[in-house]
Design an enzyme around this catalytic site. Sequence first.
Site, PDB file in Angstrom:
ATOM      1  N   THR A 168      -3.822   9.743  -3.771  1.00 41.98           N
ATOM      2  CA  THR A 168      -3.730   9.990  -2.327  1.00 41.98           C
ATOM      3  C   THR A 168      -2.517  10.852  -1.998  1.00 41.98           C
ATOM      4  OG1 THR A 168      -4.845   7.922  -1.806  1.00 41.98           O
ATOM      5  CG2 THR A 168      -3.484   8.856  -0.078  1.00 41.98           C
ATOM      6  N   GLU A 176       0.828  -1.214   0.000  1.00 41.78           N
ATOM      7  CA  GLU A 176       0.000   0.000   0.000  1.00 41.78           C
ATOM      8  C   GLU A 176       0.862   1.264   0.000  1.00 41.78           C
ATOM      9  OE1 GLU A 176      -3.072   0.991  -0.082  1.00 41.78           O
ATOM     10  OE2 GLU A 176      -3.434   2.594   1.369  1.00 41.78           O
TER      11      GLU A 176
HETATM   12  N1  HSE Z   1      -6.306   8.076   5.386  1.00 38.11           N
HETATM   13  C1  HSE Z   1      -5.787   8.204   4.063  1.00 38.11           C
HETATM   14  C2  HSE Z   1      -5.999   9.615   3.552  1.00 38.11           C
HETATM   15  C3  HSE Z   1      -6.492   7.213   3.207  1.00 38.11           C
HETATM   16  O1  HSE Z   1      -7.079  10.158   3.758  1.00 38.11           O
HETATM   17  O2  HSE Z   1      -5.074  10.190   2.970  1.00 38.11           O
HETATM   18  C4  HSE Z   1      -6.175   7.282   1.769  1.00 38.11           C
HETATM   19  O3  HSE Z   1      -6.680   6.174   1.111  1.00 38.11           O
END
Ligand code: HSE
Length: 311
Positions: free
Chosen positions: A184, A131
């Site tokens: 992301t 990931e």
């Molecule tokens: N918690 C992470 C974010 C999840 O919000 O950047 C991304 O999939």
Amino acid sequence: MSQSIRVYGPASVSNVTCGFDVLGFAIEKPGDIILAELSEKPGARIKKIIGCDTLPINPLENVASVAAQSLLDHVDPTIGIDLTIYKNIKPGSGIGSSASSAVAATFAVNQLIGVPIKNTFDLVPFAMQGEQIASGAFHADNVAPALLGGFIIVRSNDPLDVIQLGTPPDLYAVVIHPDVQIKTSESRKLLPVLVPLKDVVTQTGNLAGLVAGLLQHDYDLIGRSMHDIIIEPAREGTIPGFKELKKAALDAGALGAGISGSGPSVFALCKGETSAQKVLDEMKSAYGNFNINYDAYISAINKKGTIEILD
Ligand code: HSE
């Protein structure tokens, strides 16, 4: 020992409004499927990717092979594995696309080589290695729920401390995935570095209320707590029609709604399937005014997580 295995890794919704990087849950559909086959050549490789032509075949760059290799390195680097990925979750969707492939690959390899890691909780760090390649950050809030199912709290990423919560029986999720891609790693750059203490207090109160609501099966408390005053304001502008989708969900009776992960998917939690169907219809109707293709999902909370597909 079997020569091959097929495994399903579900999509997941992380953050769940006020729980940035610490809360997530899995949904039933969609999900990626990994076919893992033993090979005589040591190491994890990507044999084929079906359903997506933008993901890397290079084993050092693909989340599935990186996750699989990290497990092989831990257990026995002389073992060889070929992975075929059936990609059903679009990359950059905000519903844990990379986590889905990473957990399915990790779980598949562990099963195929005789389950050297007995407790599925202990597979989380290997899936996180995969990931991390995609998101640029070492966080378990998609990987852990996708692997284990249900609602998950990530109390700490390092050292890893993951807590599985029970799930209220009537809780359903609705997800609208607009056909735009948000990375992301890019979305994290939009976030504030410093946050006023009063906002931290508000956000912490909401997160505590949400967790209590989930544990006590208190749907009203879940709804009252689903507010994100820190992350959502920084990210909502990247999602076309976010305000309209959220308003439609709340007006239709959703307990709460917000950005799924780093977006662009928008999710709502609802009490009961009938309510979820109404929320889905109203969100679709609101999005009809936007000239954007989208996928829509309605799902009970997935309590099983990653599973072997038995023929
Ligand atoms: N918690 C992470 C974010 C999840 O919000 O950047 C991304 O999939």
